[in-house]
Design an enzyme around this catalytic site. Sequence first.
Site, PDB file in Angstrom:
ATOM      1  N   SER A   1       0.676  -1.245  -0.190  1.00 38.51           N
ATOM      2  CA  SER A   1       0.092   0.267  -0.009  1.00 38.51           C
ATOM      3  C   SER A   1       0.979   1.232  -0.265  1.00 38.51           C
ATOM      4  O   SER A   1       1.730   1.322  -0.937  1.00 38.51           O
ATOM      5  CB  SER A   1      -1.029  -0.095   0.949  1.00 38.51           C
ATOM      6  OG  SER A   1      -2.054   0.920   1.082  1.00 38.51           O
TER       7      SER A   1
ATOM      8  N   ASP B   1      -9.365  -4.183  -4.868  1.00 35.00           N
ATOM      9  CA  ASP B   1      -8.960  -2.769  -4.693  1.00 35.00           C
ATOM     10  C   ASP B   1      -9.098  -1.720  -5.344  1.00 35.00           C
ATOM     11  O   ASP B   1      -9.009  -1.646  -6.462  1.00 35.00           O
ATOM     12  CB  ASP B   1      -7.417  -3.496  -4.280  1.00 35.00           C
ATOM     13  CG  ASP B   1      -6.613  -2.376  -3.873  1.00 35.00           C
ATOM     14  OD1 ASP B   1      -7.032  -1.384  -3.380  1.00 35.00           O
ATOM     15  OD2 ASP B   1      -5.429  -2.641  -3.947  1.00 35.00           O
TER      16      ASP B   1
ATOM     17  N   HIS C   1      -7.889  -5.214  -0.592  1.00 33.60           N
ATOM     18  CA  HIS C   1      -6.731  -4.346  -0.357  1.00 33.60           C
ATOM     19  C   HIS C   1      -6.385  -4.738   1.005  1.00 33.60           C
ATOM     20  O   HIS C   1      -7.266  -5.034   2.025  1.00 33.60           O
ATOM     21  CB  HIS C   1      -6.836  -2.912  -0.062  1.00 33.60           C
ATOM     22  CG  HIS C   1      -6.070  -1.891   0.171  1.00 33.60           C
ATOM     23  ND1 HIS C   1      -5.156  -1.721  -0.929  1.00 33.60           N
ATOM     24  CD2 HIS C   1      -5.575  -1.539   1.299  1.00 33.60           C
ATOM     25  CE1 HIS C   1      -4.171  -0.620  -0.284  1.00 33.60           C
ATOM     26  NE2 HIS C   1      -4.421  -0.890   1.127  1.00 33.60           N
TER      27      HIS C   1
END
Length: 322
Positions: free
Chosen positions: A159, A261, A291
């Site tokens: 991320s 995501d 995610h």
Amino acid sequence: MDLVAQWGRGGGAGLDQARIEAIRRRPVPYVPPVTWFTGAVLGSVRISTTTVPVRGGRRVPVRWYHPSEAVAAGEAALPLLVYLHGGGWVHGNPANYDPLCTFLADAARVIVAALEYRLAPEHPAPAGLEDCLDAISWLAGDADRHGADRRRLGVAGDSAGGNLAAVAAQHFTALARDSGGVNIITHQALLYPSLDSTCLYKSKIDRAGGPILRRDQTDAYLALYLGTGPSALTARDPRISPLIGSVEGLPPTLIQTAGLDPLRDEGLRYAGRLRAAGVPVVATDYPWCPHGFASYPGAGRGGWDHRPELAREIARHLHAHP
């Protein structure tokens, strides 16, 4: 899992400093049933902490993961993997990644160094990035003291940490190119990374409501990371959006994306740019995963499958490098 994630992370635009600090202090209990989703913290890996110097006379914490079996067997210096945690540049700390980092240390037979870089909004960009660049540079020169081989150094992150890892790889590649030296980064692994905040990709529209990560959260985290004032960076700065940065000569790369995501499309677009530039790339999409699946692989169908691929690619490049 989406409800748990919203409780654990907080909302979007309404996230104030007190709430941010409370979320950061909240420990994760790595016991069943939590470990059914996160995986266990492996006892076969020794965890320790030190600090390393960065600019401004400061020191940042580093959480080390040494595979005990390899160390006890007296193996030669092991490759070093620098891990940069996620959390939207606002949340997160290395201890939250004990299950993943102990797995990687054991499965890939590498020493993992997870950095605790500065976070927004107290420290907007590029403060956290500078911590990462300085720490990686220091670790590359100081690896021997920790039983690691400085010639076999990889970087990984998920991320926002994937964003920082991608920017770091671009930075050290450019540094090597400009100086005529050797790139200290030999491989990068980017897990559902944030790579381009300059436009609205289709996945951000289709997955605006999540699960796990919502568009209002990505917008809020980015705003906190950029900060305000005349010196604030913008989304068009490659230090924020590495997809628009230089990709020539980057090291071999693994990109793992999640089908559910909002950030999926920018990860796939980055893989395409790297391939066009001749960079060796393995890009795998996990279509039924949300995610954050590296932190809770049990939350999505096929989530556990990413770990063997991740360990295999890291080991393949770091152990093969001379």
